[in-house]
Design a protein around this motif. Sequence first.
Motif, PDB file in Angstrom:
ATOM      1  N   SER A 166       0.849  -1.196   0.000  1.00 57.91           N
ATOM      2  CA  SER A 166       0.000   0.000   0.000  1.00 57.91           C
ATOM      3  C   SER A 166       0.884   1.246   0.000  1.00 57.91           C
ATOM      4  O   SER A 166       2.064   1.192   0.374  1.00 57.91           O
ATOM      5  CB  SER A 166      -0.916   0.009   1.228  1.00 57.91           C
ATOM      6  OG  SER A 166      -0.152   0.235   2.390  1.00 57.91           O
ATOM      7  N   SER A 189      -0.600  -9.553  -3.252  1.00 58.07           N
ATOM      8  CA  SER A 189      -1.563 -10.639  -3.466  1.00 58.07           C
ATOM      9  C   SER A 189      -1.240 -11.513  -4.683  1.00 58.07           C
ATOM     10  O   SER A 189      -1.783 -12.601  -4.811  1.00 58.07           O
ATOM     11  CB  SER A 189      -2.979 -10.064  -3.580  1.00 58.07           C
ATOM     12  OG  SER A 189      -3.078  -9.252  -4.720  1.00 58.07           O
ATOM     13  N   THR A 265       2.927   5.227  15.332  1.00 60.67           N
ATOM     14  CA  THR A 265       2.435   6.085  14.251  1.00 60.67           C
ATOM     15  C   THR A 265       2.191   7.499  14.766  1.00 60.67           C
ATOM     16  O   THR A 265       2.633   8.487  14.156  1.00 60.67           O
ATOM     17  CB  THR A 265       1.157   5.463  13.650  1.00 60.67           C
ATOM     18  OG1 THR A 265       1.478   4.145  13.189  1.00 60.67           O
ATOM     19  CG2 THR A 265       0.624   6.270  12.485  1.00 60.67           C
TER      20      THR A 265
HETATM   21  P1  NDP Z   1      -4.083  -2.456   2.348  1.00 59.77           P
HETATM   22  O1  NDP Z   1      -5.320  -3.292   2.376  1.00 59.77           O
HETATM   23  O2  NDP Z   1      -4.074  -1.160   1.639  1.00 59.77           O
HETATM   24  O3  NDP Z   1      -2.902  -3.348   1.717  1.00 59.77           O
HETATM   25  C1  NDP Z   1      -2.779  -4.715   1.979  1.00 59.77           C
HETATM   26  C2  NDP Z   1      -1.660  -5.274   1.136  1.00 59.77           C
HETATM   27  O4  NDP Z   1      -1.570  -6.673   1.404  1.00 59.77           O
HETATM   28  C3  NDP Z   1      -1.881  -5.108  -0.375  1.00 59.77           C
HETATM   29  O5  NDP Z   1      -0.702  -4.685  -0.991  1.00 59.77           O
HETATM   30  C4  NDP Z   1      -2.274  -6.523  -0.828  1.00 59.77           C
HETATM   31  O6  NDP Z   1      -1.788  -6.860  -2.118  1.00 59.77           O
HETATM   32  C5  NDP Z   1      -1.552  -7.379   0.188  1.00 59.77           C
HETATM   33  N1  NDP Z   1      -2.245  -8.655   0.357  1.00 59.77           N
HETATM   34  C6  NDP Z   1      -3.548  -8.864   0.643  1.00 59.77           C
HETATM   35  N2  NDP Z   1      -3.810 -10.174   0.708  1.00 59.77           N
HETATM   36  C7  NDP Z   1      -2.653 -10.818   0.439  1.00 59.77           C
HETATM   37  C8  NDP Z   1      -2.267 -12.180   0.364  1.00 59.77           C
HETATM   38  N3  NDP Z   1      -3.139 -13.163   0.569  1.00 59.77           N
HETATM   39  N4  NDP Z   1      -0.983 -12.478   0.071  1.00 59.77           N
HETATM   40  C9  NDP Z   1      -0.069 -11.496  -0.120  1.00 59.77           C
HETATM   41  N5  NDP Z   1      -0.370 -10.174  -0.035  1.00 59.77           N
HETATM   42  C10 NDP Z   1      -1.638  -9.842   0.230  1.00 59.77           C
HETATM   43  O7  NDP Z   1      -3.639  -2.307   3.859  1.00 59.77           O
HETATM   44  P2  NDP Z   1      -2.682  -1.206   4.588  1.00 59.77           P
HETATM   45  O8  NDP Z   1      -1.317  -1.286   4.052  1.00 59.77           O
HETATM   46  O9  NDP Z   1      -3.373   0.090   4.650  1.00 59.77           O
HETATM   47  O10 NDP Z   1      -2.710  -1.816   6.054  1.00 59.77           O
HETATM   48  C11 NDP Z   1      -2.236  -3.106   6.349  1.00 59.77           C
HETATM   49  C12 NDP Z   1      -2.596  -3.452   7.784  1.00 59.77           C
HETATM   50  O11 NDP Z   1      -1.959  -2.543   8.644  1.00 59.77           O
HETATM   51  C13 NDP Z   1      -4.087  -3.334   8.114  1.00 59.77           C
HETATM   52  O12 NDP Z   1      -4.406  -4.363   9.057  1.00 59.77           O
HETATM   53  C14 NDP Z   1      -4.220  -1.970   8.741  1.00 59.77           C
HETATM   54  O13 NDP Z   1      -5.307  -1.903   9.655  1.00 59.77           O
HETATM   55  C15 NDP Z   1      -2.906  -1.869   9.453  1.00 59.77           C
HETATM   56  N6  NDP Z   1      -2.417  -0.487   9.668  1.00 59.77           N
HETATM   57  C16 NDP Z   1      -1.931  -0.196  10.908  1.00 59.77           C
HETATM   58  C17 NDP Z   1      -1.390   1.041  11.151  1.00 59.77           C
HETATM   59  C18 NDP Z   1      -0.832   1.315  12.502  1.00 59.77           C
HETATM   60  O14 NDP Z   1      -0.612   2.453  12.846  1.00 59.77           O
HETATM   61  N7  NDP Z   1      -0.537   0.284  13.285  1.00 59.77           N
HETATM   62  C19 NDP Z   1      -1.347   2.090  10.139  1.00 59.77           C
HETATM   63  C20 NDP Z   1      -1.827   1.669   8.853  1.00 59.77           C
HETATM   64  C21 NDP Z   1      -2.343   0.413   8.649  1.00 59.77           C
HETATM   65  P3  NDP Z   1      -2.316  -6.137  -3.481  1.00 59.77           P
HETATM   66  O15 NDP Z   1      -1.599  -4.819  -3.518  1.00 59.77           O
HETATM   67  O16 NDP Z   1      -1.877  -7.054  -4.560  1.00 59.77           O
HETATM   68  O17 NDP Z   1      -3.802  -6.001  -3.343  1.00 59.77           O
END
Ligand code: NDP
Length: 283
Positions: A166, A189, A265
């Motif tokens: 992301s 993914s 964060t």
């Molecule tokens: P997104 O949903 O934007 O991104 C998820 C990523 O994971 C995408 O790149 C996706 O791939 C990949 N993905 C999903 N499923 C699979 C799989 N089965 N195998 C491999 N890769 C996979 O999420 P964010 O980056 O925004 O957030 C990730 C997590 O972090 C969430 O749980 C969110 O709540 C948390 N978060 C926590 C924060 C904190 O302060 N602690 C701040 C921001 C987020 P593809 O690009 O191909 O779709």
Amino acid sequence: MAQIIDGKAISQAIKDEVKAAVEKLNKDGIEIALAVIQVGDDPASAVYVNNKKKACAYVGIRSLAYELPEKTSEEELLALVQKLNEDPSCNGILVQLPLPSHIREDVIINAIAPSKDVDGFHPANVGSMLIGQPGFLSCTPAGIIQLLKRSNISIAGKECVVIGRSNIVGKPMAALLLRENGTVTVCHSKTQNLKEVCKRADILVVAIGKPKMITADYVKEGAVVIDVGIHRMDNKKLCGDVDYDSVFPICSAITPVPGGVGPMTIAMLMYNCVLSGKENSAI
Ligand code: NDP
């Protein structure tokens, strides 16, 4: 026995450093103010915004709260951002995401002056990060680098695997690990053989957005595991993207959820606000 990386303690130390820096700036007659804009009344966003206001109060940063109704138009939000861009008494502008679907997030992010973009999401700051120039770093990945450094975990030369690409976590995380001389692989993914790729990692950063998906099968013995995920389970408890109980016995260090990446964060947001007060015209 794995080291539990204490994000609560490390984020507290950073907030205390920021607080001391703010006091020093205040003595020099410089006040720091952060505008926090929330559109609509999404309960999760309200909690995040409230936590940011509390952190501002703790470190001595003035928070300017803008709570706008759900029906606010993109033009109205752009006008507010523009007004704050031009207001010399406002150092940082934070627009809480997600925005209602009728407002384009990229248009709003691009409208924030890069010198006030304390979230580090503006393309100018993302570009500066990639080429190693000064600018604001995206808070969650910058916080993870601090967690590693302050836990005496070296990054240089290590195999680093980031799951997730992301714009706010995965991509900037990969760039920052590279900047610290890690050897970086980014998974998503469409990645084939995810388990095998993850098992190469000395440092595994998981930002996949799927509760407890990463079990011991994905982790090399002795790896450092950073869990960015945050989910509320049916029993109301929080969990991450990593199955903590399964991974803990085989890793050398791990971040818990809650109390790992989460508090970092906001601490890094406070750090960015101080940076904006010091270098507003230079960034
Ligand atoms: P997104 O949903 O934007 O991104 C998820 C990523 O994971 C995408 O790149 C996706 O791939 C990949 N993905 C999903 N499923 C699979 C799989 N089965 N195998 C491999 N890769 C996979 O999420 P964010 O980056 O925004 O957030 C990730 C997590 O972090 C969430 O749980 C969110 O709540 C948390 N978060 C926590 C924060 C904190 O302060 N602690 C701040 C921001 C987020 P593809 O690009 O191909 O779709």
